[in-house]
Design a protein around this motif. Sequence first.
Motif, PDB file in Angstrom:
ATOM      1  N   SER A 222       0.830  -1.222   0.000  1.00  0.00           N
ATOM      2  CA  SER A 222       0.000   0.000   0.000  1.00  0.00           C
ATOM      3  C   SER A 222       0.855   1.258   0.000  1.00  0.00           C
ATOM      4  CB  SER A 222      -0.973   0.017   1.194  1.00  0.00           C
ATOM      5  OG  SER A 222      -1.914  -1.013   1.057  1.00  0.00           O
ATOM      6  N   LEU A 223       1.909   1.239  -0.787  1.00  0.00           N
ATOM      7  CA  LEU A 223       2.801   2.400  -0.831  1.00  0.00           C
ATOM      8  C   LEU A 223       2.123   3.576  -1.519  1.00  0.00           C
ATOM      9  CD1 LEU A 223       6.271   0.925  -1.856  1.00  0.00           C
ATOM     10  CD2 LEU A 223       5.458   1.556   0.417  1.00  0.00           C
ATOM     11  N   MET A 224       2.411   4.763  -1.015  1.00  0.00           N
ATOM     12  CA  MET A 224       1.873   5.955  -1.661  1.00  0.00           C
ATOM     13  C   MET A 224       2.914   6.578  -2.598  1.00  0.00           C
ATOM     14  SD  MET A 224      -1.055   5.731  -0.487  1.00  0.00           S
ATOM     15  CE  MET A 224      -1.770   7.162  -1.265  1.00  0.00           C
ATOM     16  N   ASN A 225       4.176   6.181  -2.460  1.00  0.00           N
ATOM     17  CA  ASN A 225       5.230   6.625  -3.369  1.00  0.00           C
ATOM     18  C   ASN A 225       5.994   5.376  -3.827  1.00  0.00           C
ATOM     19  OD1 ASN A 225       5.280   9.742  -3.206  1.00  0.00           O
ATOM     20  ND2 ASN A 225       5.222   9.114  -1.058  1.00  0.00           N
ATOM     21  N   GLY A 226       5.565   4.807  -4.905  1.00  0.00           N
ATOM     22  CA  GLY A 226       6.179   3.557  -5.342  1.00  0.00           C
ATOM     23  C   GLY A 226       6.846   3.726  -6.695  1.00  0.00           C
ATOM     24  N   PRO A 227       7.461   2.684  -7.235  1.00  0.00           N
ATOM     25  CA  PRO A 227       7.506   1.336  -6.656  1.00  0.00           C
ATOM     26  C   PRO A 227       8.541   1.224  -5.543  1.00  0.00           C
ATOM     27  CG  PRO A 227       8.654   1.378  -8.759  1.00  0.00           C
ATOM     28  CD  PRO A 227       8.068   2.746  -8.569  1.00  0.00           C
ATOM     29  N   CYS A 228       8.518   0.099  -4.858  1.00  0.00           N
ATOM     30  CA  CYS A 228       9.362  -0.085  -3.686  1.00  0.00           C
ATOM     31  C   CYS A 228      10.801  -0.394  -4.071  1.00  0.00           C
ATOM     32  CB  CYS A 228       8.805  -1.213  -2.811  1.00  0.00           C
ATOM     33  SG  CYS A 228       8.769  -2.820  -3.630  1.00  0.00           S
ATOM     34  N   GLY A 229      11.015  -0.879  -5.276  1.00  0.00           N
ATOM     35  CA  GLY A 229      12.358  -1.271  -5.694  1.00  0.00           C
ATOM     36  C   GLY A 229      12.541  -2.773  -5.727  1.00  0.00           C
TER      37      GLY A 229
END
Lengths: 140, 222
Positions: B155-162
């Motif tokens: 549920s990231l708001m600034n993605g992607p996570c990597g």
Amino acid sequence: MSFTPDIQAFCCHYTSQQTLAEGKEGLKEDGMPENVTLNRLVCTGKLQVSTLLKAFEDGADGVYVAGCPADTCHNVKGSQRAAKRVAAIKKALSELDVEPERIEMFHLERGFHPEFIEAAQVMNKRITELGPCPLKGEKK
Amino acid sequence: MIIAERKPINEIVNMVSDAKKILLLGCRGCVTVCSAGGEREVEILSSLIKLGMQKQGKSVEIIEGTLVRQCDKEYIDSIEQWKGQYDAIVSMACGVGVNFIANLMPSTRVYPAVNTSFFGGSADQGVWTEQCAGCGDCVLHLTGGLCPVARCAKSLMNGPCGGSVDGRCEIHPDVECIWQSIHDRLGRTGNADAMKAIAPIRDWSTAGHGGPRKTLRDDLTV
């Protein structure tokens, strides 16, 4: 103690043509167990899960469906649909701690084939060995 | 729609093991569309409960019914037609339906027959996927219409996570990395600059973290 299971077979028009042509006596001569009741349908794809469950409710010890080969069903995907519904009941039987092999799907060639009788014999042997269906209730 | 899935039959049978007469209630809303609790599923569950009870040496009477919806008082009120004919209700509606019956029928035993899973849509025949988390503060206008709250495993708001590989999620490789899809989509639609904005720390109080939520539309109340 001897046990004769009540087996309900649901067969499509195409796989059960033999029943029409030979009649009950002819089938008996071919080796069809007498305790297998044939229920003919236009297509096994028409079968509902509830119809198969009703057979158990009505006292069947075993139930099987005979439909066309999966990839050459007369109605394209009818027997595939039936197989899925049989699988759904196998899962439900397992959840109820009842042997899932009490219901089976057979994909048979259309017309006259010894496999039609063999399917009945396989189920008769299997269900006789399993004994009465536990869904009939435990004797109190 | 709300996606649900029938509970294991033994769990349901155990819930109602002391009931003699059951009102089994389906719902014509979402659970009919996702084949979890409509008229057909009521018929199937009715058989399964009877068989399960029979196996335990018990008998049970089941009245089958399917309401237009179980999330509106007017339809719950129609249960009155079966008054005195049952000692427990088994609802095949989503959790909203079970709650509504419990809210409106204080002395009636009511049990859930399905697990309410998520808000989703039909991805294919017999396949439903989660699309919305009902978080109460929609950001779809910033993310190309694709929801990072429901569809990103973190549920990231600034993605992607990597952690994604070839556009697939590192936690569920069978699922697309929704942030990869968001970036691709914003690029395709000429809105790539939107990805330069940093989303602020999110206030999750609208997502149910502040207690049960309520919507009041004054223009609709009399």
